[in-house]
Design an enzyme around this catalytic site. Structure first.
Site, PDB file in Angstrom:
ATOM      1  N   ARG A 158      41.771  43.664  45.448  1.00  0.00           N
ATOM      2  CA  ARG A 158      40.813  44.520  44.762  1.00  0.00           C
ATOM      3  C   ARG A 158      40.645  45.771  45.609  1.00  0.00           C
ATOM      4  NH1 ARG A 158      38.704  39.272  44.774  1.00  0.00           N
ATOM      5  NH2 ARG A 158      38.490  38.333  42.687  1.00  0.00           N
ATOM      6  N   HIS A 173      43.187  49.412  40.136  1.00  0.00           N
ATOM      7  CA  HIS A 173      43.138  48.165  39.382  1.00  0.00           C
ATOM      8  C   HIS A 173      44.405  47.959  38.560  1.00  0.00           C
ATOM      9  CE1 HIS A 173      40.606  44.745  38.675  1.00  0.00           C
ATOM     10  NE2 HIS A 173      40.824  44.793  37.373  1.00  0.00           N
ATOM     11  N   LYS A 203      35.293  38.014  46.902  1.00  0.00           N
ATOM     12  CA  LYS A 203      34.003  37.817  46.252  1.00  0.00           C
ATOM     13  C   LYS A 203      33.350  36.532  46.735  1.00  0.00           C
ATOM     14  CE  LYS A 203      34.688  40.365  41.923  1.00  0.00           C
ATOM     15  NZ  LYS A 203      34.691  40.268  40.435  1.00  0.00           N
ATOM     16  N   TYR A 251      47.583  37.271  32.418  1.00  0.00           N
ATOM     17  CA  TYR A 251      48.857  37.912  32.717  1.00  0.00           C
ATOM     18  C   TYR A 251      50.024  37.222  32.018  1.00  0.00           C
ATOM     19  CZ  TYR A 251      46.064  40.352  36.119  1.00  0.00           C
ATOM     20  OH  TYR A 251      45.096  41.113  36.698  1.00  0.00           O
ATOM     21  N   ARG A 276      46.876  46.465  40.789  1.00  0.00           N
ATOM     22  CA  ARG A 276      46.592  45.033  40.970  1.00  0.00           C
ATOM     23  C   ARG A 276      47.174  44.241  39.799  1.00  0.00           C
ATOM     24  NH1 ARG A 276      42.869  41.100  43.070  1.00  0.00           N
ATOM     25  NH2 ARG A 276      41.649  40.012  41.473  1.00  0.00           N
ATOM     26  N   HIS A 308      41.128  34.759  42.400  1.00  0.00           N
ATOM     27  CA  HIS A 308      40.409  34.329  41.203  1.00  0.00           C
ATOM     28  C   HIS A 308      39.834  32.930  41.420  1.00  0.00           C
ATOM     29  CE1 HIS A 308      42.879  37.157  38.373  1.00  0.00           C
ATOM     30  NE2 HIS A 308      41.876  37.779  38.952  1.00  0.00           N
TER      31      HIS A 308
END
Length: 300
Positions: free
Chosen positions: A146, A243, A170, A278, A246, A269
Site C-alpha cells: 500500500r 494503487h 493494517k 483479481y 498494487r 489482505h
C-alpha cells in the site's frame, strides 16, 4: 461531533489499531451522519431504523454512489454496535437496514508493457531524484505495498543482503514480502543517494526521508511523481497511481501462475475474498481475448 462518536474513534485507535487515515474517514462519516440526525431532531441515542434509511436515501439523492452509501452504512453499523455493546442503547437501529445494492467494480490495472515503460522512464532519470523514483517504483511493483506502507517504511525494514522486507500493515500486522533482484539493485543504488533527502543532514528512521512535516515522503508527493513519470513514459497519467501499481502487482503474479494464498499474504489482505477480485480481472481479460482473437468468435 458528539462525545459518543469521539469515544468510538478512540476505541478504533486503541483496540483495533486503526490507522490515522482510517480514523479520519470514520470521523467524516460520523460528522455527516450526526448533522443529518440533528436536522431531524434526533441523535445517535435516539435514532431509529427509519432515520438510518432516510440518511441513505439522502446520500443517494445527493448523487452518492451505492459503494459510497454502503461504506457509510458499514461505518454506522460499527458505531451503533459499539453503542449497544457499551450499554448506551438497548438496540441497534442499523440491524434491519439493507445495504445498497452495488456491483463490484474490477480494479484498474496496467499491462506488463505499461509497467515496463514506467520502469524504463524511472531508470532513465538522473541524480538522487532518479535513484529514489526508480527505487520507489521497483519496490512498489515487486511487493504490492500500500502506498502508505511504502512511504513510511522504516530504514530498519530493509536489511542489507536480505531478499525481503519486513512490513507493518493494517492493524499492526507484520508480514514478510520478498524482493525481486531489480528491486534489490534499485534499493542498493538509492542507498548511496539517500543522504540527499535527509532533512538538514540529520539521520532519519525512514527509508524515504524528506523535509515534510511527517518526516517522510508523502503519499501526495509520490502520486505527483508517478503522474509526471506517466507522461514521460507516454501513458495517460489518469490511469497511473500507486494503487493501480498494487493492482498490477497482484494481477500479473496471478497471470503467471502464482498461488492466490501467497498473493493474499503479500498484499496483507486479512480475508482471501478481497484477493479473489483479481481472479475476476483475469477472467474478464480472457473473455475479451477470446472475443477479439478467436477465429470462431468472429461473425462470418
Amino acid at each position: 461531533m458528539s462525545a459518543l462518536a469521539e469515544s468510538f474513534l478512540e476505541m478504533l485507535a486503541a483496540e483495533r489499531g486503526a490507522a490515522a487515515n482510517t480514523r479520519a474517514a470514520y470521523e467524516r462519516d460520523l460528522r455527516d451522519y450526526e448533522a443529518f440526525l440533528a436536522a431531524r431532531g434526533a441523535d445517535a441515542r435516539t435514532a431509529q431504523d427509519r432515520d438510518v434509511s432516510a440518511y441513505l436515501s439522502h446520500l443517494a439523492a445527493g448523487g452518492a454512489k451505492p459503494s459510497t452509501a454502503a461504506r457509510r452504512l458499514s461505518a454506522l453499523r460499527q458505531f451503533h454496535h459499539f453503542l449497544h455493546a457499551e450499554g448506551v442503547r438497548a438496540d441497534d437501529p442499523t440491524g434491519a437496514v439493507d445495504a445498497p445494492k452495488r456491483g463490484r467494480p474490477l480494479p484498474k490495472i496496467l499491462s506488463e508493457e505499461d509497467v515496463d515503460r514506467l520502469l524504463a522512464a524511472a531508470s532513465a532519470a538522473s541524480g538522487a531524484e532518479g535513484a529514489r523514483l526508480s527505487c520507489l517504483l521497483e519496490l512498489l511493483y515487486a511487493t504490492g505495498l500500500r502506498v502508505s506502507e511504502l512511504v513510511t517504511l522504516p530504514l530498519a525494514a530493509v536489511r542489507r543482503d536480505e531478499p525481503f522486507l519486513m512490513v507493518k500493515g493494517k492493524g499492526g500486522r507484520e508480514r514478510l514480502t520478498p524482493l525481486s533482484e531489480p528491486a534489490r539493485a534499485a534499493l542498493a543504488d538509492y542507498r548511496d543517494a539517500r543522504t540527499a533527502f535527509l532533512p538538514n543532514g540529520r539521520e532519519s528512521r525512514y527509508l524515504f526521508p524528506s523535509r515534510s512535516k511527517q518526516g517522510h515522503l508523502t503519499r501526495q508527493r509520490f502520486g505527483q511523481l508517478l503522474k509526471e513519470l506517466a507522461l514521460q513514459a507516454g501513458l495517460d497519467p489518469k490511469k497511473v497511481s500507486p494503487h493501480v501499481l498494487r493492482h498490477a502487482f497482484a494481477s500479473h503474479l496471478l497471470a503467471h501462475g502464482a498461488d492466490l494464498r501467497a498473493v493474499q499474504k503479500m498484499l496483507g489482505h486479512a480475508d482471501i475474498s478481497t484477493t479473489q477480485i483479481y481472479t475476476h480481472v483475469l477472467d474478464e481479460r480472457l473473455k475479451r481475448l477470446v472475443a477479439e482473437k478467436h477465429p470462431l468468435a468472429k461473425t462470418r
